[in-house]
Scaffold this active site. Structure first.
Site, PDB file in Angstrom:
ATOM      1  N   ILE A 179      -7.216  -0.810   1.665  1.00  0.00           N
ATOM      2  CA  ILE A 179      -7.524   0.325   2.554  1.00  0.00           C
ATOM      3  C   ILE A 179      -6.981   1.607   1.916  1.00  0.00           C
ATOM      4  O   ILE A 179      -5.775   1.769   1.784  1.00  0.00           O
ATOM      5  CB  ILE A 179      -6.888   0.131   3.946  1.00  0.00           C
ATOM      6  CG1 ILE A 179      -7.343  -1.199   4.582  1.00  0.00           C
ATOM      7  CG2 ILE A 179      -7.236   1.308   4.858  1.00  0.00           C
ATOM      8  CD1 ILE A 179      -6.583  -1.575   5.843  1.00  0.00           C
ATOM      9  N   HIS A 185      -3.252  -5.416   1.576  1.00  0.00           N
ATOM     10  CA  HIS A 185      -2.596  -5.661   2.869  1.00  0.00           C
ATOM     11  C   HIS A 185      -2.563  -7.149   3.209  1.00  0.00           C
ATOM     12  O   HIS A 185      -3.424  -7.628   3.951  1.00  0.00           O
ATOM     13  CB  HIS A 185      -3.356  -4.920   3.979  1.00  0.00           C
ATOM     14  CG  HIS A 185      -3.170  -3.441   3.946  1.00  0.00           C
ATOM     15  ND1 HIS A 185      -2.230  -2.782   4.702  1.00  0.00           N
ATOM     16  CD2 HIS A 185      -3.804  -2.490   3.223  1.00  0.00           C
ATOM     17  CE1 HIS A 185      -2.288  -1.485   4.456  1.00  0.00           C
ATOM     18  NE2 HIS A 185      -3.229  -1.288   3.560  1.00  0.00           N
ATOM     19  N   CYS A 219       0.828  -1.207   0.000  1.00  0.00           N
ATOM     20  CA  CYS A 219       0.000   0.000   0.000  1.00  0.00           C
ATOM     21  C   CYS A 219       0.866   1.261   0.000  1.00  0.00           C
ATOM     22  O   CYS A 219       1.496   1.555  -1.010  1.00  0.00           O
ATOM     23  CB  CYS A 219      -0.993  -0.069   1.149  1.00  0.00           C
ATOM     24  SG  CYS A 219      -2.477   0.872   0.796  1.00  0.00           S
ATOM     25  N   GLU A 274      -0.830  -8.647   5.259  1.00  0.00           N
ATOM     26  CA  GLU A 274      -0.590  -8.874   6.691  1.00  0.00           C
ATOM     27  C   GLU A 274      -1.898  -8.904   7.478  1.00  0.00           C
ATOM     28  O   GLU A 274      -1.911  -9.276   8.639  1.00  0.00           O
ATOM     29  CB  GLU A 274       0.362  -7.794   7.245  1.00  0.00           C
ATOM     30  CG  GLU A 274      -0.230  -6.412   7.488  1.00  0.00           C
ATOM     31  CD  GLU A 274      -0.470  -5.579   6.220  1.00  0.00           C
ATOM     32  OE1 GLU A 274      -0.301  -6.116   5.104  1.00  0.00           O
ATOM     33  OE2 GLU A 274      -0.850  -4.402   6.355  1.00  0.00           O
TER      34      GLU A 274
HETATM   35  N1  GLN Z   1      -3.676   6.271   0.994  1.00  0.00           N
HETATM   36  C1  GLN Z   1      -2.350   5.996   1.473  1.00  0.00           C
HETATM   37  C2  GLN Z   1      -1.305   6.777   0.675  1.00  0.00           C
HETATM   38  O1  GLN Z   1      -1.645   7.366  -0.291  1.00  0.00           O
HETATM   39  C3  GLN Z   1      -2.055   4.513   1.428  1.00  0.00           C
HETATM   40  C4  GLN Z   1      -3.043   3.761   2.292  1.00  0.00           C
HETATM   41  C5  GLN Z   1      -2.477   2.574   3.008  1.00  0.00           C
HETATM   42  O2  GLN Z   1      -1.280   2.385   3.093  1.00  0.00           O
HETATM   43  N2  GLN Z   1      -3.358   1.781   3.564  1.00  0.00           N
HETATM   44  O3  GLN Z   1      -0.171   6.811   1.021  1.00  0.00           O
END
Ligand code: GLN
Length: 188
Positions: free
Chosen positions: A131, A167, A78, A169
């Site tokens: 997320i 994710h 992410c 994890e």
């Molecule tokens: N929205 C976050 C970003 O732009 C990433 C979200 C996350 O790591 N769950 O850095």
């Protein structure tokens, strides 16, 4: 060989990575200082906010991390995936350039901020937790797609750098972390 894996622990959900990597038999170091990068065989950059990571790293930390990700196995999830990219948009932001992708931050919009969806890891299904996830919009010729969700690449690899927009994890399935430990074990 006992592998020493660092988890960047400046911010974000580093603890779930620590647990998963330990379950898989790795020795884990929580990395809070740039010099700790010298002691580890591989690094996980967790989710969080990539802009905040950049601020916390500072210029010297960013340069040291850049050297590391070009030399040793690194897995970003992410926000970590965003940091590893060559090109970051929405908004434009500096990347470490380890994986030749264009990645769009917060690409799924407010309504589906977070979701659990089934994607494919090779030929088998994989539960994926997204997320405020980014989307990989362009994949360079040297990049291998490891996992997909619908038509989108969601886990990719270039050399010893690996990235996932979801994710791994946060689910019980250890296959993505195992794939990373295999890269660290093989050294390629
Ligand atoms: N929205 C976050 C970003 O732009 C990433 C979200 C996350 O790591 N769950 O850095």
């Amino acid at each position: 060989m006992l592998m020493k894996i660092g988890v960047l622990a400046l911010q974000g959900d580093f603890d779930a990575h620590r647990r998963r990597l330990q379950e898989l038999g790795a020795e884990v170091v929580l990395v809070k200082k740039p010099e700790q990068l010298d002691e580890i065989d591989g690094l996980v950059i967790p989710g969080g906010e990539s802009g905040t990571f950049l601020k916390l790293l500072g210029e010297a930390g960013f340069e040291k991390l850049k050297q590391f990700v070009h030399a040793k196995p690194t897995f970003g999830t992410c926000a970590g995936a965003i940091l590893l990219a060559t090109e970051v948009v929405n908004p434009k932001q500096e990347g470490l350039g380890a994986i030749d992708i264009r990645i769009r931050r917060n690409a799924y919009g407010r309504q589906i901020d977070s979701s659990i969806r089934e994607g494919m890891l090779g030929k088998s299904p994989l539960e994926m937790v997204f997320i405020r996830a980014p989307k990989i919009e362009r994949v360079g010729p040297a990049v291998k797609i490891i996992a997909t969700e619908g038509a989108d690449p969601v886990a990719v690899r270039q050399g010893t750098a690996m990235a996932a927009t979801f994710h791994p994890e946060l689910t019980d399935d250890p296959r993505i972390h195992q794939a990373f430990l295999d890269i660290v074990g093989n050294g390629k």
